[in-house]
Design an enzyme around this catalytic site. Sequence first.
Site, PDB file in Angstrom:
ATOM      1  N   ASP A 208      -3.945  -4.467 -14.627  1.00 48.82           N
ATOM      2  CA  ASP A 208      -2.664  -5.180 -14.210  1.00 48.82           C
ATOM      3  C   ASP A 208      -1.893  -5.426 -15.493  1.00 48.82           C
ATOM      4  OD1 ASP A 208      -0.943  -7.071 -12.574  1.00 48.82           O
ATOM      5  OD2 ASP A 208      -2.736  -6.969 -11.130  1.00 48.82           O
TER       6      ASP A 208
ATOM      7  N   HIS B  91       1.479 -11.554 -12.771  1.00 51.32           N
ATOM      8  CA  HIS B  91       1.030 -10.944 -11.630  1.00 51.32           C
ATOM      9  C   HIS B  91      -0.746 -10.729 -11.964  1.00 51.32           C
ATOM     10  CE1 HIS B  91       0.394  -6.911  -9.368  1.00 51.32           C
ATOM     11  NE2 HIS B  91       1.106  -7.526  -8.638  1.00 51.32           N
TER      12      HIS B  91
ATOM     13  N   SER C 145      -0.323  -6.518  -3.100  1.00 46.37           N
ATOM     14  CA  SER C 145      -1.026  -7.015  -4.721  1.00 46.37           C
ATOM     15  C   SER C 145      -1.905  -7.968  -4.476  1.00 46.37           C
ATOM     16  CB  SER C 145      -0.016  -7.190  -5.750  1.00 46.37           C
ATOM     17  OG  SER C 145       0.681  -6.117  -6.163  1.00 46.37           O
TER      18      SER C 145
END
Length: 758
Positions: free
Chosen positions: A155, A213, A536
Amino acid sequence: MGNKYGDSLYFYNFFTIFILTLSVSCKASDEDRKASEFFSVCNIIVQVYIVYMGALQDKLSSQTSLHYSILQSVLEGSSVSDSLVRSYNRSFSGFAAKLTEKERLKLAGMDGIVSIFPNKLYKTQTTRSWDFMGLSETIKRNPTVESDTIIGVIDTGIWPESESFSDEGFGPPPKKWKGACNGGKNFTCNKKVIGARFYETTIIESSRDEEGHGSHTASTAAGNIVKEASFYDIAKGTARGGVPSARIASYKVCDASGCFGASILSAFDDAIADGVDIITISIGQDAPSYFYNDVTAIGAFHAMEKGILTVHSAGNGGPALGTVASVAPWLMTVAASTTDRRIIDKIVLDKGNGTTIIGKAVNSFTLNGTTFPLVDASNVSDFKKCPDLDPGTCDINCMHSGLVKGKIMLCEISDAFAAGALGSISIGELDDTSFVVPFPASNVNEKDYNTILSYLNSSKNPQATILKSEALKDSTAPLVASFSSRGPNLVVPDIMKPDISAPGVDILAAYSYEASPSENADDKRRVKYNIVSGTSMSCPHVAGAAAYVKTFHPDWSPSAIKSSLMTTAWLMNNTKNSNKEYDYGSGHINPTQAIHPGLVYETLEGDYIKFLCSLIGYDEKKVRLISGDNSTTCPKIPERKSGKDLNYPSMTATVAINKPIQVSFHRRVKNVGIANSTYKAQIFSRSLTNIKVVPEVLSFKSLNEELSFDVIVNGGSLTKKIPMVSASLVWSDGTHSVRSPIVLHNSNSIESFEAKLD
């Protein structure tokens, strides 16, 4: 929608096209060349390509030496050291290199090459969610095994100082761990975050998460228990991952510009060799690729060979059909769905009107009930400056600034924050998802927007206020989110994708303290926990659930874990889910039930090799390279079978339109429940097709015994109006219920999507 890189991608595409129109000098600096994946050497266009060579060849002492030798044989105007970007040599073989088109073609014709494809740009695609799925804090666990479980997160990196990643109470890393903490500048691992790596395509030389994220997904999968977590007191509760005692290894492949395929493949190469147990990757493409051109499919295949399950986000391209980009059968592909918590904010028109309208936004701001002037964008826009401006658009470059300040703006499309307004009311693209806003704002549907506009136009002094967001109970959950990518699988239509659905809407989890929670550069707030939506977010929920199952069954294969999660999933049969299995696969994840599935559909490496042999583009030579087994044989093309006979937990087939259906599926199941047990088959069908199971009864005498059966479907036909029919097969012994969806769809509908394939 869990995607920070949409705007960056448009910039990237424009910029690379711009670069291609220029002639860059051979003397250009490395910094200039790093500005793009495309650059020119002596007026010859060079691009970074990934060269995939399959499994590691044990007889070779050095993969890197092999890669150097191969490159040396094709390069014409540059040295190997200048051309080679990265060598993949820990878990599989290949390299990334800067090549001209002529050099690429020379490589493509060489023995030992499976595929060559451009180094593309990919994009990134909880308090309440785990409770909603039944995985409470007090649920039965195996803490010692859980502490030895390692989740690899590919990620944007991780924020190691977050409470979610505290190592208080943790012992040393598991003995099986072979990784390292190469976190770079200003980064320290601990006993929770035991590994960190970053790759050269990231701008900042550190594993530190600057986007938020990666921290969000990592903490959703395996974050520690943190009491009283919230986003400015919104969605307040206990934040935790599915396996709070598990370890995390972070592989940073993304930054603000996106995620390059060469870095993603490097992360797989490292994660497999490092010894992770589960890989979660919430990064994807806008459209599916054939497996040999898809870095996630390639990396996940070699992870599967080593007993590692890769969980992958389906994508945020919904609700259009054929948008799911994660399509390889050895991947577990996850759709996003709602939980029983909705986050809303309210718009109150002036006290005389008294109308309250419910909007969608994560709005942390309070106006103390005070009303402010409400203005229409068309009344404060400078049409002389912007004659082609849509009247409903709040464009910072087209506003009369003096008419904006201190007012709440009504905008169909809003840039009101940058324009200096007090707040805004806009038409929301999604009516089932709330996004963090940088100032008092709300998104409403078109009907409510027109109600507010009518009030504004009929009042001499229109006033409104926007209330701080609150959480409401949603009794309709779980429903698949509108943004979640849908099937069918465009690459292999006889394999159902997505596989399963999990919470991906309004998820509270850890965040980077360097990132704006609203993704707006002018929003200077910084938070420890943020509310984000997207596939996600659903992906690490399944990774956490898979790790939870693995703690009870450490010896299970990736496919056995995947099967247990799919066959025990909640049936989602709400009429709002119009495309049904195209939306959610086998259903909504149910992790507590998955540790006792009764039977599993186990798909072994040999099954996948036979499956690859059945696909166009995979000849025997390529399959041998991928498997590393020179004894692998593929049948001749006329003898090849459909992918529908892969031993998959769901059953899918394409059939011709307006012709009688005649389809059969062959499957085998392994008994992982009770030694002496008898399972009976039952069909639940919503169509006119006749479905028969042969045999209808499976009698097991021991654990791990495998038995086979066939499902035969006859009768009926598909039409243009009814392009898909579905049913379910349930095997039951009175204790366990093992459910597999059966989906038949119109092959013509697949053909209409083929242009989307990459």
